[in-house]
Structures are given as C-alpha cells and as structure tokens.
Motif scaffolding. Sequence first.
Motif, PDB file in Angstrom:
ATOM      1  N   VAL A   1       1.015  -1.268  -0.470  1.00  0.00           N
ATOM      2  CA  VAL A   1      -0.003   0.355   0.071  1.00  0.00           C
ATOM      3  C   VAL A   1       1.093   1.192   0.204  1.00  0.00           C
ATOM      4  N   HIS A   2       2.143   1.023   0.778  1.00  0.00           N
ATOM      5  CA  HIS A   2       2.862   2.130   0.943  1.00  0.00           C
ATOM      6  C   HIS A   2       3.879   2.337  -0.732  1.00  0.00           C
ATOM      7  N   ALA A   3       3.865   1.044  -0.993  1.00  0.00           N
ATOM      8  CA  ALA A   3       4.582   1.212  -2.566  1.00  0.00           C
ATOM      9  C   ALA A   3       3.806   2.091  -3.772  1.00  0.00           C
ATOM     10  N   ALA A   4       2.036   1.155  -3.448  1.00  0.00           N
ATOM     11  CA  ALA A   4       1.477   1.805  -4.160  1.00  0.00           C
ATOM     12  C   ALA A   4       1.231   3.839  -4.310  1.00  0.00           C
ATOM     13  N   ALA A   5       1.674   4.249  -3.073  1.00  0.00           N
ATOM     14  CA  ALA A   5       1.259   5.861  -2.182  1.00  0.00           C
ATOM     15  C   ALA A   5       2.515   6.445  -3.520  1.00  0.00           C
ATOM     16  N   GLU A   6       3.614   6.152  -3.039  1.00  0.00           N
ATOM     17  CA  GLU A   6       4.730   6.161  -3.702  1.00  0.00           C
ATOM     18  C   GLU A   6       4.684   6.810  -5.481  1.00  0.00           C
ATOM     19  N   ARG A   7       3.836   5.631  -5.701  1.00  0.00           N
ATOM     20  CA  ARG A   7       3.818   5.223  -7.088  1.00  0.00           C
ATOM     21  C   ARG A   7       2.970   6.423  -7.115  1.00  0.00           C
TER      22      ARG A   7
ATOM     23  N   ALA B   1       4.823   9.836  -7.086  1.00  0.00           N
ATOM     24  CA  ALA B   1       5.690  10.065  -7.914  1.00  0.00           C
ATOM     25  C   ALA B   1       5.115  11.323  -9.031  1.00  0.00           C
ATOM     26  N   ALA B   2       4.167  10.323  -9.059  1.00  0.00           N
ATOM     27  CA  ALA B   2       3.417  11.315 -10.134  1.00  0.00           C
ATOM     28  C   ALA B   2       2.810  12.501 -10.381  1.00  0.00           C
ATOM     29  N   GLY B   3       3.072  12.843  -8.637  1.00  0.00           N
ATOM     30  CA  GLY B   3       2.861  14.252  -8.199  1.00  0.00           C
ATOM     31  C   GLY B   3       1.535  14.562  -8.132  1.00  0.00           C
ATOM     32  N   HIS B   4       1.391  13.062  -7.028  1.00  0.00           N
ATOM     33  CA  HIS B   4      -0.614  13.765  -6.815  1.00  0.00           C
ATOM     34  C   HIS B   4      -0.109  13.333  -5.146  1.00  0.00           C
ATOM     35  N   GLU B   5      -0.950  14.319  -4.520  1.00  0.00           N
ATOM     36  CA  GLU B   5      -1.104  13.776  -2.738  1.00  0.00           C
ATOM     37  C   GLU B   5      -1.781  12.880  -2.057  1.00  0.00           C
ATOM     38  N   VAL B   6      -0.684  11.963  -1.306  1.00  0.00           N
ATOM     39  CA  VAL B   6      -1.853  11.067  -1.277  1.00  0.00           C
ATOM     40  C   VAL B   6      -1.991  10.436   0.338  1.00  0.00           C
ATOM     41  N   HIS B   7      -3.042  10.136   0.653  1.00  0.00           N
ATOM     42  CA  HIS B   7      -3.369   9.513   2.409  1.00  0.00           C
ATOM     43  C   HIS B   7      -3.022   8.397   2.293  1.00  0.00           C
ATOM     44  N   VAL B   8      -2.972   7.412   3.030  1.00  0.00           N
ATOM     45  CA  VAL B   8      -2.896   6.169   3.705  1.00  0.00           C
ATOM     46  C   VAL B   8      -3.118   6.234   4.876  1.00  0.00           C
TER      47      VAL B   8
ATOM     48  N   ASP C   1       0.144  -6.498  -5.822  1.00  0.00           N
ATOM     49  CA  ASP C   1       0.861  -6.443  -4.066  1.00  0.00           C
ATOM     50  C   ASP C   1       1.768  -7.784  -4.474  1.00  0.00           C
ATOM     51  N   PRO C   2       2.376  -7.248  -4.809  1.00  0.00           N
ATOM     52  CA  PRO C   2       4.318  -8.234  -5.202  1.00  0.00           C
ATOM     53  C   PRO C   2       4.518  -9.189  -3.932  1.00  0.00           C
ATOM     54  N   GLU C   3       3.497  -9.062  -3.095  1.00  0.00           N
ATOM     55  CA  GLU C   3       4.691 -10.489  -1.708  1.00  0.00           C
ATOM     56  C   GLU C   3       3.333 -11.015  -1.462  1.00  0.00           C
ATOM     57  N   LEU C   4       2.222 -10.991  -2.175  1.00  0.00           N
ATOM     58  CA  LEU C   4       1.191 -12.202  -2.206  1.00  0.00           C
ATOM     59  C   LEU C   4       1.331 -12.927  -3.313  1.00  0.00           C
TER      60      LEU C   4
END
Length: 195
Positions: free
Chosen positions: A20-26, A29-36, A168-171
């Motif tokens: 989830v954190h990795a998705a938020a970082e992606r 990186a595209a310029g969006h503000e993201v809250h998780v 999810d790369p861990e699943l």
Amino acid sequence: MASSTTIVLFHSAYGLRPAVHAAAERLRAAGHEVHVPDLYEGRTAETVEDGMVVKDEIGHEELLRRAVTAVAPLSDRGLVYAGFSLGAAIAQNLALGDEKARGLLLLHGTSDLAEDASVDELPVQLHVADPDPFEPHDWLNAWYLRMGRAGADVEVHRYPGAGHLFTDPELADYDAEAAETTWRVALSFLDEIAG
C-alpha cells in the motif's frame, strides 16, 4: 502534468502493508498528494483469512467510521477515493456519499450501493481479476448497471488469469504484467481528473 489531485488510498483486509505504501509512493511520484489511513490501527494480516478475522472484529460500521474520520479534514479539497479490495469497497461508500468527490479508483473490489445512490458523472475506474472469486461476473455486471444508473461514468478493466490482489508483489496473487498495466491506466485516469 497539469495539476495534482488529493487521493485517499484505503488498504485491503490485509491491513496497511508495504504494497500500500509502495502504491502511494508511485502515485506521489506522479505528482499526487496521497493519504493512506490505517483503518486497522497498526494490525496487519499474513493471510486473507486472518485479515477477515480482523475486519470482522472491528466491524463494518467502525471501519466506515474510521474512514470518514480520516477523510473529514481533507474532503473540502474534492478527493479521489481509492482502495484495494476491502479498501475499494470503503472508498466506494465514501465517494458516493461525498458530493465533492472528484473520482473513484477501485482496485480489486466493489461494494453494493443504495437504490437511491446518486452522483454527478463521477469518474469511476475498476481494475479486477477475471475471474475473481470475490467479484463474480454476475455481480460485476449488476454493479456496473447500478453505478451507471446512479450517474457514474464507469470504466471496468479486467485481467484474465490474474489473482485477486494482483498488484501486491508480496502475495501469491501477484501478476507483474497486470499490475503494470493497472498502474499505467490508473495514472492516466488520475491525470484526466487532475485536468
């Protein structure tokens, strides 16, 4: 990119895990503000069964209450609601109740909607495995029609052969090709909303 959006990204039944954190970082990186928001308050699960136990212990109403509390300080901005599986269902519930919502990005999940649900051409994008044990075809077809009747502008992207939580790369569900396609299409969708 013209401008950014403020996105609230809700985790799946597994809790607030690294994916989830990795998705938020992606998205950032595209310029969006993201809250998780962490609706499980620090708890995570190793299996979907364990995640369902945590979800049931907390309860649907409490999860929604926590989600609403998390977005309340941000909602005046006009949010894009997003989520994974259980989080997508929560995101859908919040977006349909927020007249300022700018978009809804559903990854691996949907939710039922009230008969009187109504939105004003809300952009909605769903990414789902095909088939998906949690989102059967009959359900998705009915959901698509109901969302359209509610006034949403809906796109559905299906990924044949992918597992339920294929981003999810861990699943074991992970499907690298489907995940990359999902993010490419989703980022384009968010760019259009940002306008």
